[in-house]
Design a protein around this motif. Sequence first.
Motif, short mmCIF file in Angstrom:
data_model
loop_
_atom_site.label_atom_id
_atom_site.label_comp_id
_atom_site.label_asym_id
_atom_site.label_seq_id
_atom_site.Cartn_x
_atom_site.Cartn_y
_atom_site.Cartn_z
N LYS A 201 0.82 -1.21 0.00
CA LYS A 201 0.00 0.00 0.00
C LYS A 201 0.85 1.26 0.00
N LYS A 202 1.98 1.20 0.71
CA LYS A 202 2.88 2.35 0.84
C LYS A 202 4.28 1.90 0.48
N PRO A 203 4.56 1.77 -0.83
CA PRO A 203 5.87 1.28 -1.25
C PRO A 203 7.01 2.16 -0.70
N ALA A 204 8.14 1.54 -0.52
CA ALA A 204 9.29 2.25 0.02
C ALA A 204 9.91 3.17 -1.03
N ASP A 205 10.03 4.44 -0.68
CA ASP A 205 10.80 5.39 -1.48
C ASP A 205 12.24 5.38 -1.01
N ALA A 206 12.42 4.98 0.26
CA ALA A 206 13.76 4.91 0.84
C ALA A 206 13.75 4.00 2.05
N VAL A 207 14.92 3.43 2.33
CA VAL A 207 15.14 2.61 3.53
C VAL A 207 16.34 3.21 4.24
N ILE A 208 16.17 3.54 5.52
CA ILE A 208 17.22 4.19 6.30
C ILE A 208 17.63 3.26 7.44
N LEU A 209 18.96 3.09 7.59
CA LEU A 209 19.52 2.19 8.60
C LEU A 209 20.49 2.95 9.50
#
Length: 182
Positions: free
Chosen positions: A62-70
Amino acid sequence: MIYMFLADGFEEVEALCPLDLMRRAGLSVMTVGVGEKVVRGSHGIEVIADVTCTEAEKLLDKKPADAVILPGGMPGTTNLKADPTVNKFIKYASDNHKLIGAICAAPSILGELGLLNGREAICFPGFEDKLRGARISSDKVVRDGNIITAKGMGVALDFGLALVSALKDDATANSLREAVQA
């Protein structure tokens, strides 16, 4: 949606400073607790994440990832690396050419997954051997394509501004830099 993963032992400043800057910039950031919603940082500060990994997985369609932060920190980085949901989101971001940001020890996760081959990257000193295939930079924050890496807590503000620049624009990042008196 920007997903920031928090695992027990995360470095608080490396998470909260960039989170604050991205939200000030009007970006939609969801914090994801690995295991539970309440996550304890490496210095004992507890943070209540927006959702758990289980809930985030259900949201991905529903809310695809535009970014992943670690964020980094220990044993936070080790706990991120061991979590299947975190790895699923990293793979999604990589496969879809979405932004991946990692600071301190966390770039080691990307290196061990083979995502830094031929790229310039930086990490906390002592983790360079885990940045497999990367060209180690002397810069404190490095963007190479869709991956931003940063050295450690001391550059959390610059890391956050680099994320804002990549996810929104340079003007917003520069305005924030001035507003926070950096």
